[in-house]
Design a protein around this motif. Structure first.
Motif, PDB file in Angstrom:
ATOM      1  N   LYS A 173       0.841  -1.205   0.000  1.00 57.91           N
ATOM      2  CA  LYS A 173       0.000   0.000   0.000  1.00 57.91           C
ATOM      3  C   LYS A 173       0.877   1.257   0.000  1.00 57.91           C
ATOM      4  N   GLN A 174       1.922   1.246   0.811  1.00 54.17           N
ATOM      5  CA  GLN A 174       2.834   2.390   0.843  1.00 54.17           C
ATOM      6  C   GLN A 174       3.521   2.572  -0.506  1.00 54.17           C
ATOM      7  N   ILE A 225       1.078   4.310  -2.810  1.00 59.19           N
ATOM      8  CA  ILE A 225       0.993   5.740  -2.483  1.00 59.19           C
ATOM      9  C   ILE A 225       2.238   6.462  -3.003  1.00 59.19           C
ATOM     10  N   SER A 273      -6.080  11.224  -1.428  1.00 60.45           N
ATOM     11  CA  SER A 273      -6.472   9.956  -0.806  1.00 60.45           C
ATOM     12  C   SER A 273      -7.482   9.213  -1.675  1.00 60.45           C
ATOM     13  N   CYS A 312      -6.915   5.411  -0.431  1.00 60.81           N
ATOM     14  CA  CYS A 312      -6.672   5.254   1.005  1.00 60.81           C
ATOM     15  C   CYS A 312      -7.454   6.324   1.756  1.00 60.81           C
ATOM     16  N   THR A 313      -7.483   6.205   3.052  1.00 59.47           N
ATOM     17  CA  THR A 313      -8.142   7.237   3.852  1.00 59.47           C
ATOM     18  C   THR A 313      -7.209   8.430   3.983  1.00 59.47           C
ATOM     19  N   THR A 371      -4.567   7.697   6.532  1.00 58.67           N
ATOM     20  CA  THR A 371      -3.465   6.873   6.021  1.00 58.67           C
ATOM     21  C   THR A 371      -2.473   7.724   5.245  1.00 58.67           C
TER      22      THR A 371
END
Length: 101
Positions: free
Chosen positions: A17-18, A21, A41, A46-47, A50
């Motif tokens: 996930k990182q 992003i 986001s 993502c939120t 996050t």
């Protein structure tokens, strides 16, 4: 080292996930300068929390601080001039006057 290089060098140590992003940030540096936290986001899936935590992991106090690390990638702003302003602008020299017959 700029933020894009930092992100690229750090990606192997990031979660999937990182990396996603970070990939958005690396691939869209000029957009990062102007994007809102909400839009960012939403685009990376993502939120907002996050996204903020991700920026804090990079060493920034906030999403805005991370965004501000991208100024070298900013494209020059276009000067917005309306057609009316163009027509009514005074020439610098009288010889530059436009004649309309």
């Amino acid at each position: 080292m700029n933020i894009v290089e930092t992100l690229k060098n750090s990606m192997p140590l990031m979660t999937a996930k990182q990396q996603h992003i970070a990939g958005f940030m690396v691939n869209n540096p000029s957009e990062m300068c102007y994007i809102s936290l909400k839009d960012f986001s939403s685009q990376v899936g993502c939120t907002e929390a996050t996204a903020i935590r991700f920026c804090q992991k990079l060493g920034y106090a906030s999403f805005t601080d991370a965004k501000n690390a991208f100024p070298a990638s900013r494209p020059p702003r276009q000067r917005n001039v309306s057609p009316y302003q163009e027509l009514t602008a005074q020439p610098e020299h009288p010889s530059q006057s436009m004649r309309i017959s």
